[in-house]
Structures are given as structure tokens and as C-alpha cells.
Write an enzyme that holds these catalytic residues in place. Structure first.
Site, PDB file in Angstrom:
ATOM      1  CB  ALA A  12      11.267 -12.423  49.331  1.00  0.00           C
ATOM      2  N   GLY A  13       8.983 -13.968  51.262  1.00  0.00           N
ATOM      3  CA  GLY A  13       8.318 -13.792  52.557  1.00  0.00           C
ATOM      4  C   GLY A  13       8.687 -14.872  53.559  1.00  0.00           C
ATOM      5  NE  ARG A  17      -0.587 -14.845  56.720  1.00  0.00           N
ATOM      6  CZ  ARG A  17      -1.126 -14.422  55.582  1.00  0.00           C
ATOM      7  NH1 ARG A  17      -2.430 -14.369  55.457  1.00  0.00           N
ATOM      8  NH2 ARG A  17      -0.370 -14.069  54.560  1.00  0.00           N
ATOM      9  N   GLY A  81       6.787  -6.089  51.220  1.00  0.00           N
ATOM     10  CA  GLY A  81       5.500  -6.316  50.557  1.00  0.00           C
ATOM     11  C   GLY A  81       5.656  -6.820  49.136  1.00  0.00           C
ATOM     12  CE  LYS A 358      26.804 -47.050  57.358  1.00  0.00           C
ATOM     13  NZ  LYS A 358      27.941 -46.462  58.055  1.00  0.00           N
ATOM     14  CE1 TYR A 373      24.229 -50.711  60.967  1.00  0.00           C
ATOM     15  CE2 TYR A 373      26.343 -51.300  61.927  1.00  0.00           C
ATOM     16  CZ  TYR A 373      25.568 -50.452  61.152  1.00  0.00           C
ATOM     17  OH  TYR A 373      26.130 -49.357  60.555  1.00  0.00           O
ATOM     18  CB  ALA A 430      26.364 -69.827  67.410  1.00  0.00           C
ATOM     19  NE  ARG A 447      31.050 -71.458  71.209  1.00  0.00           N
ATOM     20  CZ  ARG A 447      30.429 -72.071  70.207  1.00  0.00           C
ATOM     21  NH1 ARG A 447      29.881 -71.375  69.235  1.00  0.00           N
ATOM     22  NH2 ARG A 447      30.353 -73.372  70.194  1.00  0.00           N
TER      23      ARG A 447
END
Ligand code: UD1
Ligand code: CA
Length: 457
Positions: A12-13, A17, A81, A358, A373, A430, A447
């Protein structure tokens, strides 16, 4: 006795430190797993579902991570405590019908199942009402000091802060490790004696030792020498020290199993990874989460791999990052590749430098060798993705999918504006910006036409 003995982890602390405001101390990670994960792992084989946890500071963070233990988490609203944590948990443990309770500080990630079993056996043999583990570490430390009388019997534990050589005598080397086995019926009356009249103004569980002796109960110190598994983690330096012990153990185990590890001192492998014999790994690198690496695969230096499946004979070249990805066999990844969540490379596929994937599948034998990507995309087998190809998957509101069928050839510097499909064996010239589907065996060039003029001087 074992079936009626429970364990109570004190977690629980806040860990003042540690200077960490966003997570409780027991959620700080060692080799990619929270400190508490290690304590559960060591205790579960002995206590199964008799494993309870006192939580308090940011309890929800602990509950969210450890769902399986949520039901047996007890909230200590205010952290007054370790003795208070025990008081808070006591009634629910008693109601569950336990006769004994092993209490352990949650900040002991090196704890081993063997040490716990040794504790239980010794306490039972000694018929102790209260048994606790002691260690004799080298150098100064902040542990509770174990006091013994002139016959060598334990008389008390005095916290470092409260230790006064004038009253207590010269400081003993033996200290309290923070694991206790309590016989619940005889210890129960002592809980009410705990007070916070000490330097920390906290209720100390350690005061029970003195009370038990005063109450003529049997107290036994289980001496564990300098057993590193009882090391407590209270500050950043101790966290890294404990992590280093775990790291070295894992590396030594893999080496013994036939994994070749170069620059081993800089290789960090988490405890949930599964690396087959014959794999070669070069440091520095880190391999965390439930990562599986098949035999004869190679992981080169400066890579970071999390929760990823890598099949046999694939190579991960330097400076690559893999996070929740799947890599088939005989694949080549990187250098400088980034496979994000849902990236799947089928067998013999290649992803080269500065390629990011991804939620995308790259089919068997397909290649994306440079500067690309691939997001929300399905790419068939034998496809060549030219340098600088981008799947434009996001229109500012929604994500859309790109499909590239088997054998297609995507020329360099192509933008594929999703949703869009390139048919099997089709060719894209391309520099194209493809906004409409391309038929199977078709060819698309999109293009500006080149105009050739005479240069004006
Ligand atoms: C404690 C012992 C000390 C021992 C050392 C071993 C006490 C008073 N002292 O000191 O004798 O040598 O462990 O590592 O117990 N906790 C709660 N609720 C609270 C306070 C703490 O659940 O109100 C939990 C903490 O999250 C932590 C554990 O109890 O996991 C121990 O607390 P900590 O403050 O680290 O105790 P130490 O000062 O290390
Ligand atoms: Ca501690």
C-alpha cells in the site's frame, strides 16, 4: 497447516524514497515487469488463491494490472505503517478461516519460492507463534535491527530510525528481512498493542516481536545469512541493483540452455521471454514481455523487442524496434526498422532500413527494403514495395485500409491513398499518387507528365 496458511503482501505504501508520483512503488518495473509481479510469481506456487494484497496508494493502478488478484486486494486507505496494514487486513483473513498468515513486504522482488518454503517449514518445526526472516547484509543499511539477549534469544526488532546505541547497545549486523509467519489466534490479541509512538509516527509490524515475547509466545528468527533474495527495494539505486541480479540470473540460464549471448552484461531479457537454444543475441539490447524467439534466429545490437514472436532463422538487424509484432521464419528486419503493434511479416519477408509497419501484413517473400510506411495494410506474397512508398491511411478522421495483392510491384515514392486496392501482378509507376483501385495485371501511373523544355539562360 499449509492449506490454512495465507499470504499477505504489503503493497500500500507510496515509496517516498523512490520519488515517483505516478505509480506506487511496487509497480515500478524490473526488466519490464512490475516489482509486485515477481512477488506474486514466487508466492503463487505455494499459496495459490490464498494470496492477498494490501493496497492503498494508487490502488487502482495495481488492480488494473493484476486482475487475477483483484478479488483478494484489501484497501488500506491511509498508510499508517506496516502494522496498520496488517490490522486493516486482519478481519477478512480471519473470516476466511486461515490459521496462519505469512506477511511479506511487497518491495522484495528477488524473493524465491524456496525461501518462502524454508520459512514455512522452519516456523512449523519450531512451532513458532511468530517467525521472521533475518539477514546479515554487508555494509550500512536501513533495515530493522534484530536485538538478541545475552543467551542469543531474539528480544526485539528496532527500526534504524529509532535505534539508539545508548539504550540498545552496539548495532547488530543481523537485520529484519520483512517476512513474517504469524499464528493468527495467538498473535491476534497483540494487534491492539501497536502504537505509533516512534520516530516515524507509524504503526510498526515489527513491534509484534517484542509483544509476543512479553506475552510468552514462541518467537523464532529464521536466519537467512546474506540471501540476496531477501533484498528490499527502497530507492532508485536498490531498484537497479535488484534488476541487475535478476538480469544476470536470466542471462546465465539462457547461456546454459545454449543461447549465444554476446556482450552479455548489456543484454536485458525479461522473465516472460522464451528464447530457444541456438539463438544468437548481441548486446546492448532489450527483450521484454512475452517475446518468443525461434532457434537460429539472430538479434543484433541496439534492438528493442517487446511482446513479439520471431520465428526460426530470422534476423533482426541493429537499431530496430519491435513492439507486439509477428515475424515469420527466414525474415530480415532492419537495420533501423520499426514494427509496431499488429505488424506481421510472413515467412521470408524483408523489411529494410527506415521502414515502419503498423497493423499491416507483409506477405511471404515480399520486400519493403527502404524508407516506407505500411499502416492498416494487407500485402500479399511476392510483392515488391519500392523505396519511399507510403500508405496514406488517415484522412484526418478515420483510418482506411490498403490492399496489395500477390506479385504486385509498387514503384518508388508511391503514395497509396486508402481505401485502395492494387490487384495481383499489377504495376504502379514510380512517383504515383494512387487514389483509385488498380486492376489485376494492370499498370497505373499517376503523376504529372514530364515536360522537357530548353533551358533559358
Ligand atoms: C520494513 C521493516 C524493517 C525491515 C524492512 C525490510 C517495518 C516497520 N519495518 O522497513 O524492519 O528491515 O521492511 O525490507 O515494517 N506498506 C503498506 N502500508 C503502510 C506502510 C507500508 O502496505 O502503511 C508496505 C509498503 O508498500 C512496502 C512494505 O509495506 O511494500 C514495507 O514498507 P517500507 O516502508 O518499505 O518499510 P521499510 O522501511 O523498508
Ligand atoms: Ca522497504
Amino acid at each position: 497447516m499449509k492449506e490454512t496458511t495465507c499470504a499477505l503482501i504489503l503493497a500500500a505504501g507510496k515509496g517516498t524514497r523512490m520519488y515517483c508520483e505516478t505509480r506506487p512503488k511496487v509497480m515500478l518495473e524490473l526488466l519490464g515487469e512490475p516489482m509486485l509481479w515477481y512477488v506474486y510469481k514466487a508466492l503463487a506456487p505455494v499459496f495459490h488463491t490464498r494470496l492477498h494484497t494490501v493496497v492503498g496508494f494508487q490502488a487502482e493502478v495495481i488492480g488494473d494490472t493484476f486482475h487475477d488478484h483483484l478479488e483478494r486486494m484489501i484497501i488500506q486507505e491511509q498508510q499508517l505503517g506496516t502494522g496498520h496494514a496488517l490490522q486493516v487486513a486482519w478481519d477478512s483473513l480471519k473470516k476466511a478461516g486461515y490459521t496462519h498468515c505469512l506477511v511479506i513486504n511487497g518491495d522484495t522482488p528477488l524473493i524465491s519460492t524456496e525461501t518462502i518454503e524454508h520459512m514455512l517449514e522452519t516456523a512449523q518445526r519450531e512451532e513458532a507463534d511468530l517467525a521472521f526472516a533475518t539477514i546479515t547484509p554487508e555494509g550500512p543499511n536501513a533495515f530493522g535491527r534484530v536485538l538478541r539477549d545475552k543467551d542469543g534469544n531474539v528480544s526485539a526488532i528496532v527500526e534504524k530510525k529509532d535505534y539508539d546505541p545508548a539504550t540498545h547497545g552496539p548495532e547488530p549486523a543481523e537485520v529484519n528481512a520483512g517476512i513474517y509467519l504469524l499464528r493468527m489466534d495467538t498473535i491476534e490479541p497483540l494487534l491492539g498493542w501497536l502504537s505509533n509512538a516512534n520516530k516515524s509516527k507509524e504503526y510498526y509490524i515489527t513491534d509484534l516481536v517484542e509483544f509476543a515475547i512479553a506475552d510468552k509466545l514462541k518467537v523464532h528468527a529464521v536466519e537467512c545469512g546474506n540471501d540476496v533474495s531477501l533484498m528490499g527495494v527502497n530507492n532508485p539505486a536498490e531498484l537497479v541493483e535488484a534488476e541487475e541480479v535478476l538480469r544476470a540470473r536470466i542471462i546465465a540460464d539462457y547461456q546454459a540452455q545454449g543461447v549465444i549471448i554476446r556482450s552479455p552484461s548489456s543484454v536485458r531479457i525479461g522473465p516472460r521471454a522464451n528464447i530457444k537454444p541456438g539463438v544468437e543475441i548481441s548486446g546492448p539490447c532489450e527483450i521484454y514481455g512475452e517475446t518468443c524467439i525461434g532457434s537460429e534466429a539472430k538479434v543484433e545490437a541496439f534492438t528493442s523487442i517487446f511482446e513479439t514472436w520471431i520465428s526460426e532463422r530470422s534476423t533482426i538487424h541493429p537499431f530496430s524496434h519491435l513492439d507486439q509484432a509477428v515475424v515469420g521464419h527466414d525474415c530480415s528486419v532492419g537495420p533501423y526498422a520499426r514494427l509496431r503493434v499488429g505488424a506481421v511479416m510472413e515467412d521470408e519477408a524483408k523489411v529494410g532500413n527506415f521502414v515502419e509497419m503498423k497493423k499491416a501484413v507483409l506477405g511471404a517473400g515480399s520486400k519493403a527494403s527502404h524508407l516506407t510506411y505500411l499502416g492498416d495494410a494487407e500485402i500479399g506474397a511476392g510483392v515488391n514495395i519500392g523505396a519511399g512508398t507510403i500508405t496514406c491511411n488517415y484522412d484526418g478522421v478515420n483510418k482506411h485500409r490498403t490492399t496489395i495483392k500477390d506479385g504486385a510491384f509498387i514503384g518508388s515514392n508511391t503514395a497509396l491513398v486508402a481505401p485502395v486496392t492494387v490487384g495481383a501482378n499489377a504495376l504502379v509507376g514510380a512517383g504515383s499518387t494512387i487514389t483509385k483501385d488498380v486492376e489485376a495485371n494492370g499498370m497505373a501511373i499517376a503523376r504529372g507528365k514530364q515536360i522537357s523544355l530548353r533551358r533559358k539562360r
